[in-house]
Structure formats: structure tokens, C-alpha cells
Design a protein around this motif. Sequence first.
Motif, short mmCIF file in Angstrom:
data_model
loop_
_atom_site.label_atom_id
_atom_site.label_comp_id
_atom_site.label_asym_id
_atom_site.label_seq_id
_atom_site.Cartn_x
_atom_site.Cartn_y
_atom_site.Cartn_z
N GLU A 103 0.83 -1.21 0.00
CA GLU A 103 0.00 0.00 0.00
C GLU A 103 0.86 1.26 0.00
OE1 GLU A 103 -3.19 1.02 -0.28
OE2 GLU A 103 -3.22 -0.99 -1.13
N LEU A 104 2.01 1.14 0.66
CA LEU A 104 2.85 2.33 0.84
C LEU A 104 3.39 2.87 -0.48
CD1 LEU A 104 4.75 1.42 4.13
CD2 LEU A 104 2.86 3.00 3.82
N PHE A 105 3.58 2.00 -1.46
CA PHE A 105 4.11 2.46 -2.75
C PHE A 105 3.14 3.46 -3.39
CE2 PHE A 105 4.95 1.92 -7.39
CZ PHE A 105 6.22 2.44 -7.38
N ARG A 106 1.88 3.09 -3.38
CA ARG A 106 0.87 3.99 -3.95
C ARG A 106 0.78 5.28 -3.12
NH1 ARG A 106 -3.47 3.82 -7.54
NH2 ARG A 106 -4.88 5.49 -7.01
N LEU A 151 1.12 11.22 -2.01
CA LEU A 151 1.46 12.29 -1.08
C LEU A 151 1.64 13.61 -1.81
CD1 LEU A 151 4.26 10.72 1.17
CD2 LEU A 151 1.87 11.11 1.77
N PRO A 152 1.21 14.70 -1.19
CA PRO A 152 1.43 15.99 -1.84
C PRO A 152 2.92 16.35 -1.87
CG PRO A 152 0.41 16.25 0.33
CD PRO A 152 0.48 14.78 0.07
N TRP A 153 3.29 17.11 -2.86
CA TRP A 153 4.66 17.57 -2.98
C TRP A 153 4.94 18.64 -1.93
CZ3 TRP A 153 8.20 15.50 -6.49
CH2 TRP A 153 7.68 14.50 -7.30
N GLU A 154 6.18 18.77 -1.56
CA GLU A 154 6.71 19.81 -0.66
C GLU A 154 6.31 19.62 0.80
OE1 GLU A 154 8.64 21.17 -2.63
OE2 GLU A 154 7.52 21.02 -4.50
N LYS A 164 8.85 14.96 -0.94
CA LYS A 164 9.10 15.02 -2.38
C LYS A 164 9.15 16.50 -2.76
CE LYS A 164 5.35 12.78 -3.41
NZ LYS A 164 4.29 12.17 -4.26
N GLN A 165 10.23 16.88 -3.40
CA GLN A 165 10.37 18.29 -3.78
C GLN A 165 10.33 18.40 -5.30
OE1 GLN A 165 14.08 19.49 -1.93
NE2 GLN A 165 13.06 19.85 0.03
N ARG A 166 9.37 19.18 -5.78
CA ARG A 166 9.27 19.34 -7.22
C ARG A 166 10.10 20.55 -7.63
NH1 ARG A 166 4.09 18.87 -11.21
NH2 ARG A 166 5.36 19.03 -13.07
N LYS A 167 11.29 20.29 -8.10
CA LYS A 167 12.17 21.38 -8.52
C LYS A 167 13.31 20.82 -9.36
CE LYS A 167 14.97 21.41 -4.27
NZ LYS A 167 15.29 22.14 -3.05
N PHE A 168 14.13 21.70 -9.89
CA PHE A 168 15.29 21.28 -10.67
C PHE A 168 16.47 21.01 -9.73
CE2 PHE A 168 12.82 23.65 -13.83
CZ PHE A 168 12.74 22.67 -14.82
N PHE A 169 17.34 20.12 -10.15
CA PHE A 169 18.51 19.79 -9.34
C PHE A 169 19.37 21.04 -9.09
CE2 PHE A 169 18.15 15.61 -11.86
CZ PHE A 169 17.22 15.10 -10.97
#
Length: 223
Positions: free
Chosen positions: A111-114, A119-122, A135-140
Amino acid sequence: MKRQFLITGDGSITIHLPEWNEQYHSKHGAIAEARHVFLEAGLHKCLHTFPDQTINILEIGFGTGLNAFLTLIEAQNTNVEVAYTGVEAYPVVLEEVEKLNYTELVAGATELFRQMHELPWEQPNELAMGFRLIKQRKFFSEINEKEHYHCIYFDAFGPRVQPELWTEEIFVKMFRALVAGGVMVTYSAKGSVRRAMQSVGFKVERLPGPPGKREMLRAAKPS
Ligand SMILES: C[S@@+](CC[C@H](N)C(=O)[O-])C[C@H]1O[C@@H](n2cnc3c(N)ncnc32)[C@H](O)[C@@H]1O
């Protein structure tokens, strides 16, 4: 960019980018590569160097979440606390996540994979006991942390297709982000990559590679 699905050598699925003829993981085995490069050479090394500590991990390219998923299971099995940061500019969508077969091949935490993908970003989340994920949505290129991480999973697309990510400019950010004694691991063993890491201060080891690859790299920030 178009994404297709491909079965790799160990039966686990990866994403293939036809325009670049590049994969998210090794064609010889996505799970085998993740375990060998990131868990065995990276996480296990850190557990040895930093016993009894929460291990802060930075992943360069969260992608399918396979490395995070395997790390979560390993953390639970070894009773270790992990704070995991996955950076990603172009997330896979849930429809694509459903085509991946990692939970069928790896026991535990199905279940945890899904949930990991939902999960929301940031927002930091305690996804499971002892495993925190952000999880951070950004460029390296936007990574600017200092002396925080014990381990970096450097899992960008290869230098053939994204040479700009395997440069001193990026590696200096990785060097700064690590604590002294921390390590960065990657599947690439290219000479120019190794030299770029060395030139920013890393002490680099060549280690035996995962299936289908002779060598990989582990770069340590000197203590
Ligand atoms: C090799 S794949 C990562 C595979 C991933 N670790 C996994 O287990 O599925 C590289 C990832 O880097 C992301 N990416 C490419 N260029 C990027 C950039 N400049 N900044 C942030 N993410 C980037 C891609 O979208 C892709 O998900």
C-alpha cells in the motif's frame, strides 16, 4: 516526452524514453540495480559510518519511486530511521505508477508504494514508522542545502543524454549538501564524471557495478 514501459532483466518494469533511447533504470534489472548501487553501496555504507542516527538521504531524480520504496522496506527491516528527500522536476503520474510491478516483486509495504506517489509535494510525511519522506518538485540546480545529508542517491539520466547534470557545477552542490563522511553513489563510472567529482573535493572509489555494468562510483566527502 513520450514514456513507454519495458520489462528489465530481473522482471521489474522501467520507463523507456524513446526520443532519448534512455531508461529510468538499467535494462539488466531495475530492482537489481537499485539494490546494488543505492542500498548496498550507499545506504549500507552510511549505516556503518553513522550508526544509531537518522540517515538523511537525498535522491537526485525521484522518478518511479523505486529507490525510495526499496529504502523504506530496508529501513523497516533493519530498524533504522530514514529521512528521505526525493527531488524531481517531471513527476510520473498515477496512471503510470499503476503500470509498475515493484510491489508484486518485493514483499512488504504494498500500500505504501501507492501512498508514496499520492502524497502531496513539498510536505514532509511520516509515510511509515521511522521513514519520513518529502518530495520536492524542482530542478537539481535549485538544491542549496548545506551539510545536511548522509547519503545522496545520484540517479539522473545518463551523461550521454543530460551531460549538464554530471558537471562540477552540480557536484559542488552535492558536496556542500553532504555532511563530512557522507557519500554520493551513482551507477555511472565514466572517467569524466569521476574527474568532475574529484575536482570539487570528493574522494572517489570505483566499485563493482550492478548486473550488466563493470563498475559504479562512490564519492565520499572527506571527514
Ligand atoms: C534516471 S531517472 C530517475 C529514476 C528514479 N530514481 C527511479 O527510481 O525511478 C532521472 C529522473 O530525473 C528527472 N529529471 C531530469 N532532469 C531533471 C532536472 N534538471 N531536475 C530535476 N529532475 C530532473 C527525470 O524526470 C527522471 O525522473
